[in-house]
Motif scaffolding. Structure first.
Motif, PDB file in Angstrom:
ATOM      1  N   LEU A  46       0.823  -1.180   0.177  1.00 52.59           N
ATOM      2  CA  LEU A  46      -0.062   0.062   0.007  1.00 52.59           C
ATOM      3  C   LEU A  46       1.022   1.303  -0.093  1.00 52.59           C
ATOM      4  O   LEU A  46       0.619   2.289  -0.734  1.00 52.59           O
ATOM      5  N   ALA A  47       1.977   1.278   0.627  1.00 53.81           N
ATOM      6  CA  ALA A  47       2.646   2.537   0.826  1.00 53.81           C
ATOM      7  C   ALA A  47       3.733   2.829  -0.428  1.00 53.81           C
ATOM      8  O   ALA A  47       3.672   3.756  -0.708  1.00 53.81           O
ATOM      9  N   ILE A  48       4.179   1.369  -0.686  1.00 53.83           N
ATOM     10  CA  ILE A  48       4.689   1.619  -2.180  1.00 53.83           C
ATOM     11  C   ILE A  48       3.827   2.151  -3.206  1.00 53.83           C
ATOM     12  O   ILE A  48       4.051   3.264  -3.968  1.00 53.83           O
ATOM     13  N   GLY A  49       2.652   1.786  -3.344  1.00 53.68           N
ATOM     14  CA  GLY A  49       1.543   2.133  -4.337  1.00 53.68           C
ATOM     15  C   GLY A  49       1.034   3.497  -4.158  1.00 53.68           C
ATOM     16  O   GLY A  49       0.851   4.330  -5.135  1.00 53.68           O
ATOM     17  N   SER A  50       1.103   3.977  -2.903  1.00 53.98           N
ATOM     18  CA  SER A  50       0.943   5.559  -2.734  1.00 53.98           C
ATOM     19  C   SER A  50       2.050   6.421  -2.811  1.00 53.98           C
ATOM     20  O   SER A  50       1.991   7.650  -2.639  1.00 53.98           O
ATOM     21  N   ARG A  52       4.660   6.593  -0.896  1.00 57.00           N
ATOM     22  CA  ARG A  52       5.182   6.963   0.537  1.00 57.00           C
ATOM     23  C   ARG A  52       6.507   6.261   0.741  1.00 57.00           C
ATOM     24  O   ARG A  52       6.928   7.037   1.836  1.00 57.00           O
ATOM     25  N   ILE A  53       6.792   5.131   0.547  1.00 57.53           N
ATOM     26  CA  ILE A  53       7.969   4.450   0.588  1.00 57.53           C
ATOM     27  C   ILE A  53       8.444   4.077  -0.550  1.00 57.53           C
ATOM     28  O   ILE A  53       7.931   3.682  -1.559  1.00 57.53           O
ATOM     29  N   ARG A  54       9.901   3.614  -0.313  1.00 53.18           N
ATOM     30  CA  ARG A  54      10.389   2.955  -1.713  1.00 53.18           C
ATOM     31  C   ARG A  54      11.264   1.907  -1.283  1.00 53.18           C
ATOM     32  O   ARG A  54      11.907   1.706   0.009  1.00 53.18           O
ATOM     33  N   SER A  79       9.416  12.789  -0.461  1.00 56.40           N
ATOM     34  CA  SER A  79       8.239  13.701  -0.410  1.00 56.40           C
ATOM     35  C   SER A  79       7.295  13.136   0.824  1.00 56.40           C
ATOM     36  O   SER A  79       6.583  13.950   1.337  1.00 56.40           O
ATOM     37  N   CYS A  80       7.608  12.083   1.320  1.00 55.45           N
ATOM     38  CA  CYS A  80       6.542  11.451   2.472  1.00 55.45           C
ATOM     39  C   CYS A  80       7.277  12.341   3.548  1.00 55.45           C
ATOM     40  O   CYS A  80       6.390  12.572   4.754  1.00 55.45           O
TER      41      CYS A  80
END
Length: 87
Positions: A46-50, A52-54, A79-80
């Protein structure tokens, strides 16, 4: 039964480990949050898709049987961090 956690709360936990230059593994994060690895992988997706993490690379780790393997590690995106710092 585990408590529900929001993506923002989860990212705050990840941010607390941002001092780790090479990132944090899914298993380390699962252990820290007290959740299972499947649950943690769901939040990573979810976080990669949004955005916010990589994925930040792989780190050597030793398995229970002593074998060395390469474990994926993750970091917050720039950016996060800016977004979280602004709020």
């Amino acid at each position: 039964m585990s408590q529900k956690i929001t993506l923002d709360q989860w990212l705050a936990e990840l941010e607390s480990d941002a001092s780790t230059p090479d990132g944090i593994s899914a298993q380390e994060l699962a252990d820290k949050l007290g959740h299972g690895i499947d649950w943690t992988h769901k939040f990573i997706r979810l976080a990669i898709g949004s955005g916010r993490i990589r994925f930040s690379g792989r780190r050597k780790s030793q398995a229970i049987d002593g074998k060395i393997s390469w474990t994926p590690v993750y970091q917050l995106t720039k950016s996060c961090r800016l977004r979280r710092g602004a709020s």
